[in-house]
Motif scaffolding. Sequence first.
Motif, PDB file in Angstrom:
ATOM      1  N   ASP A 192      -0.709  -5.458   6.366  1.00  0.00           N
ATOM      2  CA  ASP A 192      -0.994  -5.398   4.884  1.00  0.00           C
ATOM      3  C   ASP A 192      -2.736  -5.125   4.993  1.00  0.00           C
ATOM      4  N   PHE A 193      -2.957  -5.518   3.619  1.00  0.00           N
ATOM      5  CA  PHE A 193      -3.572  -4.568   3.308  1.00  0.00           C
ATOM      6  C   PHE A 193      -4.883  -5.607   3.828  1.00  0.00           C
ATOM      7  N   LEU A 236      -4.938  -3.700   7.533  1.00  0.00           N
ATOM      8  CA  LEU A 236      -5.434  -2.387   7.286  1.00  0.00           C
ATOM      9  C   LEU A 236      -7.527  -2.300   7.165  1.00  0.00           C
ATOM     10  N   ARG A 237      -7.905  -3.036   6.719  1.00  0.00           N
ATOM     11  CA  ARG A 237      -9.094  -3.270   5.800  1.00  0.00           C
ATOM     12  C   ARG A 237     -10.090  -3.418   7.010  1.00  0.00           C
ATOM     13  N   ASN A 244       0.999  -0.925  -0.375  1.00  0.00           N
ATOM     14  CA  ASN A 244      -0.247  -0.105  -0.072  1.00  0.00           C
ATOM     15  C   ASN A 244       1.081   1.513  -0.180  1.00  0.00           C
TER      16      ASN A 244
END
Length: 292
Positions: free
Chosen positions: A173-174, A177-178, A2
């Motif tokens: 990681d993504f 973070l979501r 990201n």
Amino acid sequence: MNKDLPGHIKKAFRSVERYLPVVDLIVELVDARMPNGSRLRDFVGKLSKDSVIALSKSDLADKNETEKWIKRYQSEGKVCLALDCRSRASVKALAKKIRDVAFVSKDGRAVQMRKVRRVMVIGIPNVGKSTLINSLAGRSAAKTANKPGVTRSIQWIKLSGELELLDLPGILDFGLLRRGEVLKLINTLPGQDDDTYTKGKNLCELLISTHNTHILPGLEDADFNYDTFIENYAKKMNFVIKGGNPDLQRATNDIIKRFQSGGFGPVTLEHAERDFSEIFDKMNENEGSEDL
Ligand SMILES: Nc1nc2c(ncn2[C@@H]2O[C@H](COP(=O)(O)OP(=O)(O)OP(=O)(O)O)[C@@H](O)[C@H]2O)c(=O)[nH]1
Ligand SMILES: [Mg+2]
């Protein structure tokens, strides 16, 4: 990766790639109060290295639940154990596992090819990586503090004998973070004081989902409503603002702090025998429901 991640986290990702070829073992550190929710599962899975899962902060988690998590990871073929990273005695078992895995080849014979074995400790911010390394080393070699983003630079720390440990900044990681709102409950994201209402509401909903309703009166109500609950809590604690109204912000902060410091006793917010993905995903939708 990201592009909006803080610089030191991007640097940590690059360091993992850079040092991976010389690393013999990965210690994947996750928070015992929310093991899968704090796990960099996809990222570590892709690294194709031997790894050990260590559950940090197990002194703050429900012991029965921790046992179940260990069994679950072991049933998935992982080496897994629970730790209080601050305690030298507690990390001894990990030191032994590290030596077993790093110094014994797959066929059970001692490894002699290279003298120094290197271990990389990977985990989200504030999970206890530097604390663990200090306890393993028996000295304060790495900087620690109870806030995310403390470790900024990468350093190798030598243990007695032939082991070296790599202390890295926390990684997110993504996928994680979501679910930022959930991670805030275990004090992993910087800038967490922006929306305490959401944090308080999410914490209470998770306490209910994990059957921890004995912790505070009102959580067990069949028609639980956070606004009513927090108002009652503020009144009970005598938290008032000018004019005599209940101080809802102070009440929310008080509950969050008590949970994070273990003030409610050991609590686990994710059960091993149930998939919490949907519940965690929903937590981000609770965002900003009311101004406190
Ligand atoms: N109760 C408890 N506290 C812990 C444990 N491990 C670490 N801590 C505390 O958690 C906080 C964060 O520890 P650090 O070792 O700095 O965490 P880190 O993973 O290195 O954090 P970053 O460098 O910011 O990524 C400190 O206040 C530690 O004392 C544990 O097993 N139990
Ligand atoms: Mg650190």
